[in-house]
Design a protein around this motif. Structure first.
Motif, PDB file in Angstrom:
ATOM      1  N   UNK A 105     -53.317 -17.694 -22.701  1.00 60.71           N
ATOM      2  CA  UNK A 105     -51.942 -18.198 -22.777  1.00 60.71           C
ATOM      3  C   UNK A 105     -51.666 -19.246 -21.695  1.00 60.71           C
ATOM      4  N   UNK A 106     -52.141 -18.998 -20.473  1.00 57.63           N
ATOM      5  CA  UNK A 106     -51.796 -19.860 -19.349  1.00 57.63           C
ATOM      6  C   UNK A 106     -52.895 -20.850 -18.996  1.00 57.63           C
ATOM      7  N   UNK A 107     -54.094 -20.607 -19.474  1.00 59.25           N
ATOM      8  CA  UNK A 107     -55.186 -21.520 -19.181  1.00 59.25           C
ATOM      9  C   UNK A 107     -55.654 -21.478 -17.747  1.00 59.25           C
ATOM     10  N   UNK A 108     -55.463 -20.322 -17.089  1.00 60.51           N
ATOM     11  CA  UNK A 108     -55.902 -20.130 -15.704  1.00 60.51           C
ATOM     12  C   UNK A 108     -56.563 -18.760 -15.611  1.00 60.51           C
ATOM     13  N   UNK A 109     -57.308 -18.484 -14.525  1.00 60.86           N
ATOM     14  CA  UNK A 109     -57.855 -17.137 -14.356  1.00 60.86           C
ATOM     15  C   UNK A 109     -56.743 -16.093 -14.395  1.00 60.86           C
ATOM     16  N   UNK A 110     -56.998 -14.985 -15.073  1.00 55.61           N
ATOM     17  CA  UNK A 110     -55.992 -13.931 -15.216  1.00 55.61           C
ATOM     18  C   UNK A 110     -56.607 -12.589 -14.831  1.00 55.61           C
ATOM     19  N   UNK A 111     -55.872 -11.834 -14.061  1.00 55.54           N
ATOM     20  CA  UNK A 111     -56.359 -10.567 -13.540  1.00 55.54           C
ATOM     21  C   UNK A 111     -55.262  -9.510 -13.678  1.00 55.54           C
ATOM     22  N   UNK A 112     -55.510  -8.331 -13.116  1.00 49.38           N
ATOM     23  CA  UNK A 112     -54.493  -7.290 -13.031  1.00 49.38           C
ATOM     24  C   UNK A 112     -54.805  -6.428 -11.822  1.00 49.38           C
ATOM     25  N   UNK A 113     -53.844  -5.605 -11.422  1.00 57.05           N
ATOM     26  CA  UNK A 113     -54.051  -4.736 -10.263  1.00 57.05           C
ATOM     27  C   UNK A 113     -55.205  -3.772 -10.497  1.00 57.05           C
ATOM     28  N   UNK A 114     -55.302  -3.204 -11.689  1.00 59.82           N
ATOM     29  CA  UNK A 114     -56.377  -2.243 -11.955  1.00 59.82           C
ATOM     30  C   UNK A 114     -57.743  -2.906 -11.940  1.00 59.82           C
ATOM     31  N   UNK A 115     -57.856  -4.083 -12.535  1.00 59.47           N
ATOM     32  CA  UNK A 115     -59.127  -4.808 -12.463  1.00 59.47           C
ATOM     33  C   UNK A 115     -59.425  -5.209 -11.023  1.00 59.47           C
ATOM     34  N   UNK A 116     -58.393  -5.505 -10.249  1.00 60.33           N
ATOM     35  CA  UNK A 116     -58.581  -5.861  -8.843  1.00 60.33           C
ATOM     36  C   UNK A 116     -59.190  -4.700  -8.069  1.00 60.33           C
ATOM     37  N   UNK A 117     -58.772  -3.481  -8.386  1.00 57.27           N
ATOM     38  CA  UNK A 117     -59.381  -2.325  -7.717  1.00 57.27           C
ATOM     39  C   UNK A 117     -60.883  -2.270  -7.971  1.00 57.27           C
ATOM     40  N   UNK A 118     -61.287  -2.512  -9.197  1.00 56.97           N
ATOM     41  CA  UNK A 118     -62.715  -2.464  -9.513  1.00 56.97           C
ATOM     42  C   UNK A 118     -63.480  -3.544  -8.759  1.00 56.97           C
ATOM     43  N   UNK A 119     -62.922  -4.742  -8.690  1.00 57.06           N
ATOM     44  CA  UNK A 119     -63.576  -5.839  -7.980  1.00 57.06           C
ATOM     45  C   UNK A 119     -63.663  -5.539  -6.485  1.00 57.06           C
ATOM     46  N   UNK A 120     -62.598  -4.998  -5.917  1.00 54.60           N
ATOM     47  CA  UNK A 120     -62.592  -4.678  -4.490  1.00 54.60           C
ATOM     48  C   UNK A 120     -63.600  -3.584  -4.166  1.00 54.60           C
ATOM     49  N   UNK A 121     -63.687  -2.573  -4.997  1.00 52.80           N
ATOM     50  CA  UNK A 121     -64.647  -1.494  -4.755  1.00 52.80           C
ATOM     51  C   UNK A 121     -66.075  -1.999  -4.854  1.00 52.80           C
ATOM     52  N   UNK A 122     -66.325  -2.874  -5.811  1.00 56.28           N
ATOM     53  CA  UNK A 122     -67.666  -3.454  -5.925  1.00 56.28           C
ATOM     54  C   UNK A 122     -67.976  -4.304  -4.697  1.00 56.28           C
ATOM     55  N   UNK A 123     -67.000  -5.045  -4.220  1.00 55.50           N
ATOM     56  CA  UNK A 123     -67.179  -5.887  -3.031  1.00 55.50           C
ATOM     57  C   UNK A 123     -67.540  -5.042  -1.816  1.00 55.50           C
ATOM     58  N   UNK A 124     -66.934  -3.863  -1.703  1.00 55.48           N
ATOM     59  CA  UNK A 124     -67.191  -2.984  -0.566  1.00 55.48           C
ATOM     60  C   UNK A 124     -68.406  -2.090  -0.789  1.00 55.48           C
ATOM     61  N   UNK A 125     -68.962  -2.099  -2.000  1.00 57.52           N
ATOM     62  CA  UNK A 125     -70.097  -1.241  -2.311  1.00 57.52           C
ATOM     63  C   UNK A 125     -69.734   0.226  -2.344  1.00 57.52           C
ATOM     64  N   UNK A 220     -52.437  -5.174  -1.718  1.00 54.40           N
ATOM     65  CA  UNK A 220     -53.556  -5.863  -1.061  1.00 54.40           C
ATOM     66  C   UNK A 220     -54.632  -6.273  -2.051  1.00 54.40           C
ATOM     67  N   UNK A 221     -55.036  -5.355  -2.928  1.00 55.90           N
ATOM     68  CA  UNK A 221     -56.131  -5.714  -3.845  1.00 55.90           C
ATOM     69  C   UNK A 221     -55.681  -6.770  -4.846  1.00 55.90           C
ATOM     70  N   UNK A 222     -54.409  -6.741  -5.233  1.00 56.24           N
ATOM     71  CA  UNK A 222     -53.914  -7.721  -6.210  1.00 56.24           C
ATOM     72  C   UNK A 222     -54.006  -9.143  -5.659  1.00 56.24           C
ATOM     73  N   UNK A 223     -53.527  -9.352  -4.431  1.00 53.64           N
ATOM     74  CA  UNK A 223     -53.593 -10.696  -3.858  1.00 53.64           C
ATOM     75  C   UNK A 223     -55.022 -11.086  -3.505  1.00 53.64           C
ATOM     76  N   UNK A 224     -55.792 -10.161  -2.940  1.00 51.00           N
ATOM     77  CA  UNK A 224     -57.185 -10.466  -2.592  1.00 51.00           C
ATOM     78  C   UNK A 224     -57.963 -10.895  -3.836  1.00 51.00           C
ATOM     79  N   UNK A 225     -57.806 -10.143  -4.923  1.00 53.15           N
ATOM     80  CA  UNK A 225     -58.550 -10.416  -6.153  1.00 53.15           C
ATOM     81  C   UNK A 225     -58.087 -11.724  -6.804  1.00 53.15           C
ATOM     82  N   UNK A 226     -56.802 -12.008  -6.703  1.00 50.74           N
ATOM     83  CA  UNK A 226     -56.296 -13.262  -7.269  1.00 50.74           C
ATOM     84  C   UNK A 226     -56.932 -14.456  -6.571  1.00 50.74           C
ATOM     85  N   UNK A 227     -57.005 -14.391  -5.257  1.00 53.76           N
ATOM     86  CA  UNK A 227     -57.629 -15.489  -4.508  1.00 53.76           C
ATOM     87  C   UNK A 227     -59.135 -15.527  -4.752  1.00 53.76           C
ATOM     88  N   UNK A 228     -59.750 -14.382  -4.892  1.00 58.36           N
ATOM     89  CA  UNK A 228     -61.178 -14.347  -5.192  1.00 58.36           C
ATOM     90  C   UNK A 228     -61.465 -15.002  -6.540  1.00 58.36           C
TER      91      UNK A 228
END
Length: 245
Positions: A105-125, A220-228
């Motif tokens: 719809x927006x033509x930009x990267x799109x995320x969510x808080x729940x997906x951000x948790x998964x990305x953050x956990x993977x980042x931290x191992x 925290x994870x929402x903003x971190x993941x958005x910038x990532x």
């Protein structure tokens, strides 16, 4: 200037906490909000029983409803559905579908808080977590199931069963800290606090110091993941381990 567009469920709850964290990350970071309306039959969320709340947040996360609400005054560089429960109650496939339709719809990267948790956990191992949940135990179990779909195990959880996100926006730091301490477990590699109405930014470093492990809050994870998602994950001291690596 980087512009993050956040879809948010209830006006005047935790927006100021997002803005406070954004101010700590970069003076060139702007956060805009668009609001997703609750269903016509919801009424007061506080008045719903556990099953009614679960169904209300599931309805709120319908991809078509998100797309209709995703209208920002200035086009964002990235968009995120900044609601924990509304992005995990449809399971992992449902969260990915929300992200897909918003991105189209927006033509930009799109995320969510729940997906951000998964990305953050993977980042931290991290593969074993404890949940400091503000939800009813059934909704907490749904979040644990969402994490399990991604290979993350929940070793312990507590469920505060708060009446609404508006009530949670009024929680003070002491109450949030007590919830986190009650949820901690020796086998957990990280503690998760999944609620974007809570004001957690002032607590990030103290929570981790007290528990001796990463504490991942929804804001925290929402903003971190958005910038990532834009290729520029922020590195800042004093905001917990996620931002320091």
């Amino acid at each position: 200037m980087t512009r993050i567009g956040l879809l948010y469920p209830t006006r005047d709850c935790g927006e100021d906490d997002f803005l406070a964290l954004a101010g700590k990350l970069s003076p060139d970071l702007t956060v805009d909000f668009a609001y997703v309306p609750w269903g016509d039959n919801v009424g007061q969320v506080d008045d719903l029983d556990a099953a009614g709340k679960h169904e209300a947040v599931r309805e709120l996360g319908a991809p078509g409803r998100l797309v209709s609400a995703a209208r920002f005054g200035t086009a964002p560089d990235v968009v995120s559905w900044a609601c924990s429960s509304c992005s995990f109650t449809r399971g992992l496939d449902g969260a990915l579908e929300q992200s897909r339709v918003l991105g189209e719809r927006l033509g930009v990267p799109a995320r969510s808080t729940s997906l951000a948790y998964l990305t953050a956990l993977a980042h931290l191992g991290t593969g074993r977590v404890a949940l400091a949940s503000v939800y009813h135990r059934d909704t907490t179990a749904t979040f644990a199931g969402f994490l399990a779909e991604a290979g993350v195990s929940t070793v312990h959880s507590v469920s505060a069963d708060a009446p609404s996100d508006r009530a949670l926006a009024a929680w003070d730091g002491r109450r949030i800290t007590e919830l986190a301490a009650s949820a901690d477990h020796d086998e957990a590699e990280a503690l998760l606090i999944p609620e974007t109405a809570l004001h957690t930014t002032p607590l990030l470093e103290d929570l981790e110091t007290g528990l001796g492990k990463p504490v991942l809050t929804a804001t925290a994870v929402t903003l971190w993941d958005s910038l990532r998602a834009l290729g520029t994950p922020p590195i800042r001291q004093g905001l917990g381990e996620l931002f320091s690596r």
